[in-house]
Design a protein around this motif. Structure first.
Motif, short mmCIF file in Angstrom:
data_model
loop_
_atom_site.label_atom_id
_atom_site.label_comp_id
_atom_site.label_asym_id
_atom_site.label_seq_id
_atom_site.Cartn_x
_atom_site.Cartn_y
_atom_site.Cartn_z
N UNK A 182 0.82 -1.22 0.00
CA UNK A 182 0.00 0.00 0.00
C UNK A 182 0.85 1.27 0.00
N UNK A 183 0.56 2.14 -0.93
CA UNK A 183 1.21 3.45 -1.04
C UNK A 183 0.09 4.46 -0.80
N UNK A 184 0.03 5.01 0.40
CA UNK A 184 -1.12 5.82 0.80
C UNK A 184 -0.83 7.29 0.52
N UNK A 185 -1.80 7.95 -0.10
CA UNK A 185 -1.70 9.38 -0.42
C UNK A 185 -3.06 10.00 -0.13
N UNK A 186 -3.11 10.91 0.83
CA UNK A 186 -4.36 11.56 1.23
C UNK A 186 -4.16 13.05 1.41
N UNK A 187 -5.26 13.76 1.42
CA UNK A 187 -5.31 15.18 1.75
C UNK A 187 -4.89 15.39 3.20
N UNK A 188 -4.20 16.48 3.48
CA UNK A 188 -3.71 16.77 4.83
C UNK A 188 -4.85 16.86 5.84
N UNK A 189 -6.01 17.33 5.44
CA UNK A 189 -7.12 17.46 6.38
C UNK A 189 -7.73 16.09 6.71
N UNK A 190 -7.72 15.17 5.74
CA UNK A 190 -8.17 13.80 6.01
C UNK A 190 -7.20 13.14 6.99
N UNK A 191 -5.91 13.40 6.81
CA UNK A 191 -4.91 12.84 7.73
C UNK A 191 -5.05 13.46 9.12
N UNK A 192 -5.41 14.73 9.19
CA UNK A 192 -5.62 15.36 10.49
C UNK A 192 -6.78 14.69 11.23
N UNK A 193 -7.83 14.34 10.51
CA UNK A 193 -8.94 13.62 11.11
C UNK A 193 -8.48 12.26 11.64
N UNK A 194 -7.68 11.55 10.84
CA UNK A 194 -7.19 10.24 11.27
C UNK A 194 -6.28 10.36 12.50
N UNK A 195 -5.45 11.39 12.53
CA UNK A 195 -4.60 11.63 13.70
C UNK A 195 -5.44 11.93 14.93
N UNK A 196 -6.45 12.77 14.76
CA UNK A 196 -7.34 13.11 15.88
C UNK A 196 -8.04 11.87 16.40
N UNK A 197 -8.49 10.99 15.51
CA UNK A 197 -9.11 9.74 15.94
C UNK A 197 -8.17 8.91 16.80
N UNK A 198 -6.90 8.88 16.45
CA UNK A 198 -5.91 8.16 17.24
C UNK A 198 -5.74 8.86 18.60
N UNK A 199 -5.64 10.18 18.59
CA UNK A 199 -5.39 10.94 19.82
C UNK A 199 -6.52 10.82 20.82
N UNK A 200 -7.77 10.75 20.36
CA UNK A 200 -8.91 10.66 21.28
C UNK A 200 -9.38 9.23 21.46
N UNK A 201 -8.57 8.28 20.98
CA UNK A 201 -8.81 6.86 21.16
C UNK A 201 -10.06 6.34 20.45
N UNK A 202 -10.43 6.97 19.36
CA UNK A 202 -11.52 6.44 18.52
C UNK A 202 -11.00 5.40 17.53
N UNK A 203 -9.69 5.35 17.36
CA UNK A 203 -9.06 4.39 16.46
C UNK A 203 -7.65 4.14 16.98
N UNK A 204 -7.01 3.12 16.44
CA UNK A 204 -5.62 2.87 16.79
C UNK A 204 -4.87 2.41 15.55
N UNK A 205 -3.58 2.57 15.60
CA UNK A 205 -2.76 2.17 14.46
C UNK A 205 -2.71 0.65 14.38
N UNK A 206 -2.51 0.15 13.18
CA UNK A 206 -2.42 -1.28 12.97
C UNK A 206 -1.12 -1.83 13.58
N UNK A 207 -1.20 -3.00 14.16
CA UNK A 207 0.00 -3.69 14.63
C UNK A 207 0.47 -4.61 13.51
N UNK A 208 1.72 -4.49 13.15
CA UNK A 208 2.25 -5.36 12.10
C UNK A 208 2.39 -6.76 12.67
N UNK A 209 1.83 -7.76 12.00
CA UNK A 209 1.89 -9.13 12.52
C UNK A 209 3.33 -9.64 12.62
#
Length: 170
Positions: free
Chosen positions: A129-156
């Protein structure tokens, strides 16, 4: 010290000469403070957002520098922003090429523009996967991590390539 104490000194001198009663020095000081705040916000949004998200991996162990695992990790744990135009690249401080920057930190900024399409094709060819997103979409994803609505994937760990794994040097 230099930025907030010495930089306003010429304005303080100007105040004395022009009879400004400190208004020039105060304006210089507060302009520096607000510029510093805006610069830090901009830097945080540009840098932190392309390193966090529920679509990126985090790892439990270290790998050898410049190994196959190292290069794979750089791609699957970083995100690029829209690429290509000089204005867009300048506004992002060329940090919109985060994947290429992590792969080849010694390249010039303009070389990232040339390397990005090649890297995208290599990733596509190998199913990485080569991920390319808008900075504001990434800000939303970061905020979700910060407020514990999501978490980063653990590499198996089962997918780790054992010869590339090294002990923590701390």
């Amino acid at each position: 010290f230099t930025r907030f104490m010495l930089t306003p000194v010429p304005f303080l001198v100007g105040d004395v000469i022009l009879g400004g009663n400190g208004v020039y020095a105060k304006n210089a000081f507060w302009s520096l403070v607000f510029a510093e705040i805006l610069t830090n916000i901009h830097s945080f949004i540009i840098i932190a957002t392309n390193h966090a998200g529920d679509d990126l991996y985090r790892f439990n162990c270290h790998c050898a520098p410049r190994s196959c695992t190292f290069f794979l990790r750089q791609v699957i744990s970083s995100v690029n922003y829209p690429l290509g135009t000089d204005l867009c690249d300048f506004m992002h401080g060329w940090l919109n090429y985060q994947i290429e920057h992590h792969l080849w930190p010694d390249l010039s900024m303009l070389s990232y523009q040339k390397a990005a399409p090649i890297m995208q094709e290599i990733c596509k060819k190998h199913g990485v996967p080569y991920i390319k997103h808008n900075v504001f979409w990434r800000l939303k994803k970061l905020t979700d991590i910060m407020v514990n609505n999501a978490s980063m994937r653990k590499f198996p760990t089962a997918f780790e390539y054992a010869p590339d794994i090294v002990e923590d040097q701390r």
